[in-house]
Design an enzyme around this catalytic site. Structure first.
Site, PDB file in Angstrom:
ATOM      1  N   ARG A 103       6.660 -11.663  83.796  1.00  0.00           N
ATOM      2  CA  ARG A 103       7.399 -10.419  83.976  1.00  0.00           C
ATOM      3  C   ARG A 103       7.633  -9.695  82.658  1.00  0.00           C
ATOM      4  O   ARG A 103       7.538  -8.465  82.591  1.00  0.00           O
ATOM      5  CB  ARG A 103       8.726 -10.695  84.685  1.00  0.00           C
ATOM      6  CG  ARG A 103       9.641  -9.482  84.891  1.00  0.00           C
ATOM      7  CD  ARG A 103       8.922  -8.209  85.279  1.00  0.00           C
ATOM      8  NE  ARG A 103       8.097  -8.324  86.470  1.00  0.00           N
ATOM      9  CZ  ARG A 103       7.194  -7.430  86.842  1.00  0.00           C
ATOM     10  NH1 ARG A 103       6.971  -6.352  86.096  1.00  0.00           N
ATOM     11  NH2 ARG A 103       6.490  -7.615  87.941  1.00  0.00           N
ATOM     12  N   LYS A 138      13.968  11.437  72.201  1.00  0.00           N
ATOM     13  CA  LYS A 138      14.442  11.177  73.566  1.00  0.00           C
ATOM     14  C   LYS A 138      13.763   9.910  74.107  1.00  0.00           C
ATOM     15  O   LYS A 138      12.941   9.943  75.010  1.00  0.00           O
ATOM     16  CB  LYS A 138      14.159  12.376  74.459  1.00  0.00           C
ATOM     17  CG  LYS A 138      14.903  13.631  73.999  1.00  0.00           C
ATOM     18  CD  LYS A 138      14.563  14.843  74.849  1.00  0.00           C
ATOM     19  CE  LYS A 138      15.324  16.076  74.372  1.00  0.00           C
ATOM     20  NZ  LYS A 138      15.010  17.287  75.165  1.00  0.00           N
ATOM     21  N   LYS A 170      19.652  22.533  62.967  1.00  0.00           N
ATOM     22  CA  LYS A 170      19.807  23.276  64.210  1.00  0.00           C
ATOM     23  C   LYS A 170      20.993  24.236  64.105  1.00  0.00           C
ATOM     24  O   LYS A 170      21.679  24.301  63.084  1.00  0.00           O
ATOM     25  CB  LYS A 170      19.990  22.302  65.378  1.00  0.00           C
ATOM     26  CG  LYS A 170      18.806  21.362  65.585  1.00  0.00           C
ATOM     27  CD  LYS A 170      18.971  20.541  66.845  1.00  0.00           C
ATOM     28  CE  LYS A 170      17.784  19.638  67.080  1.00  0.00           C
ATOM     29  NZ  LYS A 170      17.881  18.896  68.369  1.00  0.00           N
ATOM     30  N   GLU A 200      15.312  24.938  63.066  1.00  0.00           N
ATOM     31  CA  GLU A 200      15.146  25.430  64.433  1.00  0.00           C
ATOM     32  C   GLU A 200      15.587  26.890  64.513  1.00  0.00           C
ATOM     33  O   GLU A 200      16.650  27.250  64.001  1.00  0.00           O
ATOM     34  CB  GLU A 200      15.992  24.579  65.382  1.00  0.00           C
ATOM     35  CG  GLU A 200      15.908  25.012  66.834  1.00  0.00           C
ATOM     36  CD  GLU A 200      16.816  24.165  67.714  1.00  0.00           C
ATOM     37  OE1 GLU A 200      16.360  23.118  68.201  1.00  0.00           O
ATOM     38  OE2 GLU A 200      17.995  24.546  67.891  1.00  0.00           O
ATOM     39  N   ASP A 221      12.522  27.228  69.401  1.00  0.00           N
ATOM     40  CA  ASP A 221      13.214  26.573  70.512  1.00  0.00           C
ATOM     41  C   ASP A 221      13.318  27.483  71.734  1.00  0.00           C
ATOM     42  O   ASP A 221      13.958  28.527  71.681  1.00  0.00           O
ATOM     43  CB  ASP A 221      14.614  26.140  70.060  1.00  0.00           C
ATOM     44  CG  ASP A 221      15.357  25.387  71.149  1.00  0.00           C
ATOM     45  OD1 ASP A 221      14.747  24.504  71.776  1.00  0.00           O
ATOM     46  OD2 ASP A 221      16.539  25.699  71.383  1.00  0.00           O
TER      47      ASP A 221
END
Length: 287
Positions: A103, A138, A170, A200, A221
């Site tokens: 597994r 992410k 940012k 950004e 963005d």
């Protein structure tokens, strides 16, 4: 863009396998313990769908820990493509040990192959343009190095590994620093510790302001296509441009054709749909 060294990767593989075996095997595999330790087996891992295979270093480490005498023969190389129901690897060794390793091996393969496969799909969509497909932060907690490795296996490139190795300024950083110029000047004071400094921008006015103070990496963005095309025209090669925000397989080609250098795609690592693998035992090797 940052990349993982061989040392970083080996360390991440060992740590990932440590945690995976601790949560799955714990104090011992009660069910596999029912099998005579002298029983030998040949196990074949099969991929049930078309995929880019990724995860061999993790499988090798699991086997090293759990089935040290096992022998593995891979039929598909790392980063190679397979067809549905194709045999990926054959492992010979103790039946008890292979059952315990099963597994954990499959979990790494299903997750990392999913990232590599999705990345390859995005890379194929932008083929023939100058745009590279880039990942983001992410990622699944604890698996960042692994998932970014899988992105590379799929033909993509890595953005920063974390908050420690590059600067991405940012909107909130600009506000907290007192303005764009102040934020960029502060970033330049730590440039020796950062692999890159990127700003950004959301508007063409912000883009122009960043270009005026010499910023050479810009993140566009959530800009609409027409605005991105205008940003490419205004920039005229003075800075590297990256598009980001809600990028899908359906939209990525149009983004690439605007002339941007990179397209960052969060879905590569955050929306993971596991690839279907299974392990089957037999009493003889695959022919």
């Amino acid at each position: 863009m940052t990349s993982t060294t061989d040392t970083d990767l080996a360390s991440a593989v060992a740590e990932n396998v440590d945690r995976a075996l601790a949560e799955d095997v714990g104090s011992g595999d009660l069910t596999a313990g029912l099998i005579d330790p002298a029983t030998q087996a040949v196990a074949t891992i099969i991929c049930r769908e078309a995929a880019v295979i990724c995860g061999q270093p993790w499988v090798a480490e699991v086997l090293r820990r759990v089935a040290p005498s096992a022998r593995a023969q891979w039929f598909v190389p790392e980063g190679g493509r397979c067809e549905p129901n194709q045999k990926i690897v054959q492992i010979s060794g103790s039946a008890r040990e292979l059952l315990t390793a099963e597994r954990t091996c499959l979990n790494f393969l299903q997750t990392l192959s999913a990232v590599a496969t999705k990345t390859a799909q995005f890379v194929a969509q932008v083929q023939g343009t100058n745009a590279a497909i880039v990942d983001l932060r992410k990622t699944l907690p604890g698996l960042r190095v692994a998932q970014k490795y899988a992105v590379r296996c799929g033909g993509g490139k890595n953005h920063r590994m974390g908050l420690f190795d590059a600067v991405l300024i940012k909107e909130n950083h600009i506000a907290a620093a007192g303005g764009l110029r102040q934020a960029v000047e502060a970033a330049r004071r730590v440039a020796d510790r950062a692999s890159f400094i990127q700003v950004e921008v959301e508007t063409l006015a912000q883009l122009q302001a960043a270009l005026d103070i010499g910023v050479n990496m810009l993140l566009l963005d959530n800009m609409p296509l027409e605005r991105i095309r205008e940003a490419v025209r205004i920039t005229a090669g003075r800075a590297s441009l990256e598009a980001s925000g809600g990028v899908s397989l359906e939209s990525v080609r149009a983004l690439a054709e605007t002339g941007v250098d990179r397209i960052s795609v969060g879905t590569l690592t955050k929306d993971v749909k596991a690839i279907d693998f299974s392990m089957r035992f037999s009493d003889k090797p695959v022919e």
